[in-house]
Write an enzyme that holds these catalytic residues in place. Sequence first.
Site, PDB file in Angstrom:
ATOM      1  N   SER A 364     -13.326  -1.748  26.945  1.00 31.03           N
ATOM      2  CA  SER A 364     -11.909  -1.461  26.830  1.00 31.03           C
ATOM      3  C   SER A 364     -11.820  -0.079  26.217  1.00 31.03           C
ATOM      4  CB  SER A 364     -11.245  -2.491  25.936  1.00 31.03           C
ATOM      5  OG  SER A 364      -9.921  -2.101  25.690  1.00 31.03           O
ATOM      6  N   ARG A 365     -11.232   0.871  26.948  1.00 32.83           N
ATOM      7  CA  ARG A 365     -11.276   2.256  26.480  1.00 32.83           C
ATOM      8  C   ARG A 365     -10.229   2.564  25.423  1.00 32.83           C
ATOM      9  NH1 ARG A 365     -11.513   4.855  32.336  1.00 32.83           N
ATOM     10  NH2 ARG A 365     -12.917   3.297  33.166  1.00 32.83           N
ATOM     11  N   VAL A 366      -9.125   1.818  25.420  1.00 32.75           N
ATOM     12  CA  VAL A 366      -8.083   2.150  24.441  1.00 32.75           C
ATOM     13  C   VAL A 366      -7.722   0.997  23.523  1.00 32.75           C
ATOM     14  CG1 VAL A 366      -7.042   3.939  25.847  1.00 32.75           C
ATOM     15  CG2 VAL A 366      -6.246   1.600  26.078  1.00 32.75           C
TER      16      VAL A 366
END
Lengths: 506, 180
Positions: A364-366
């Site tokens: 999950s990048r953010v």
Amino acid sequence: MSIKAEEISALIKQQLENYQAELNVEETGTVTYVGDGIARAHGLDNALSGELLEFSNGVYGMVQNLESNDVGIVIMGSFDGIHEGDTVKRTGRIMEVPVGDALIGRVVNPLGEPLDGNGAIQTDKTRPIEHKAPGVMERKSVDQPLQTGIKAIDSLVPIGRGQRELIIGDRKTGKTSVAIDTILNQKDQDMICIYVAIGQKESTVRTQVETLRRFGAMDYTIVVSAGPSEPAPMLYLAPYAGAAMGEEFMYNGKHVLIVYDDLTKQADAYRELSLILRRPPGREAYPGDIFYTHSRLLERAAKLSDDLGGGSMTALPFVETRAGDISAYIPTNVISITDGQVFLDSDYFYSGVRPAIDAGTSVSRVGGDAQIKAMKKVAGTLRLDLASYRELESFAQFGSDLDAATQAKLSRGRRTVEVLKQPLHKPLVVEHQVMILYALTHGFLDNVPVDDILRFQDELMDFVESNHKDLFDEIHETHDLPDSEKMDAAIKEFAEHFKPTKTTEA
Amino acid sequence: MSLDKMTIAKRYSKALFDVVAEHDQVTSTREELHQVRQVFLDNDGLGKILTDKGLKHNEKLEILNLLTKSASPYVSNLIKMTFDYGRIGNLTDIIDAFDDLCDANQHIVRAKLTTAVQISDTQRDQISQQFAKRVGAKQVILDSNIDDSIIGGAILQANGLIYDGSVSSQINKIKQMLIS
């Protein structure tokens, strides 16, 4: 209620008085070709791309291709009644769907028409299905968590409100279950959920709707369904219609969760349309703008700035892979568009690890920014533990003489995998998740047999709920971890009374 | 990819029109072409046998000579050229497109008028004059027919536009207004 005949006739009289006979000028064309879900028409010189057209039998179509001598039209609805030589007229409008509170709890098709037999949808608000995504200044970075209620996701791949998180996996790996459980967990969270079923079997959609209804989730959910028997244009338009319904709530400052189940089928429907419209095929015969169809859809998910009300739309697009191949065309496209992916592995699924989330390839990048502090503290080492366990696991099958450190790592890993398992439709609130993960990372589970871990978890929750409720309240209010002494004491107190089913470790 | 007949007709007719307009022979060419079209319409399949492989080349040339015998140079050139390029099957489409070009050049609009009852010539003239003013044409040629299902009023169709002043569509409109 009594209706007086005079009142009605007075009303009609009033309306008729206002009626002005005016010359009706319409631009028309002639249908020259009808195929599966599409038509071509000659004439319509001034038609615009995306404009709604009406065929002589009342069916609507949308302009897709503007060519030198004719226009390519996708037909929304039944194309059986359209013949060569029929007239088709411009309406001057673009396609819109009804939006608003009246849709909540309903099952509708991509045109916003009810499918659940509960009568007409009483709303006068509509929105165009194609809408430009919010720009740079209208957005804000993701800062609120969206609790899925699934331990493995909330701890390893946290999702924030306004994020786009791809759920990817082979068929029958529990993708839809992840979405349904996430929707169930949004109860009383001030969220509106939209489940867009694209090309899903009608029986499956029925089952999902029943599940949602049974758990009381239909009170805040809209289901948009385009079944496999619908013509391809309906499948292609379904996600845009769902997004338009979600945007109405988002721009009114509410939080929306939208699930696209699944975009592979939408891509297939769009490929079908494009090929019959004679657009040149590209890789895997998808048209050249297949990336844009997905990027413009997913870009509409956003976290709006405070000036615009701070609403959000979180998108959970699904993509189905074949034999775990995430490097195929559509999966790579959608992976690059989204802010991370949850990869569901069929091997894990069949070995009993459910939800079958592969921690190694899921990211999950953010979402990390939106995770609550307490969760961040307990889940920090989880990913590393799992990774080293997977590495050792295959190696450990060969030799039995392992040193104590390796043994400890293996035993911790086995318990981590066990803790992250979760039964269907049993989402866990974040306080409970923090508690069990705290117990795991602080070694309280090391002496509990692996088979007893889920029972240990359930009983621990009951125990803390009745004896140390202040701990849960503290996590809930401050979002931070309570004093570790208090946590340790509570778990220790419970662990002393916990009786394993078997005395020897499995 | 082969061109569709619409594109072919547009290209050839434009070229022909430019040539004859330069030499002021539009009206005479048009009449001649109408005769040619009549020949093609009377002999169904004439265009086809001139393009397919059923006949030998010199047999085809004989038919062609027959067609071009009394034609003016431009018309005979057109026929020969379309034959050479294998487009003679599209000749009627080309002539139709040429007709449209002539009409547009002379500001003539052709329209289809539908009424519920037979109308008098003066009424027709009034309609065509009014319509000519509206679309900015010098002359409107009406092709009228009668359809009693429209109840009253008139419907005029021209250039892909429908001017609907019929009673039936107004009744429909009132119906829609009352329902919603």
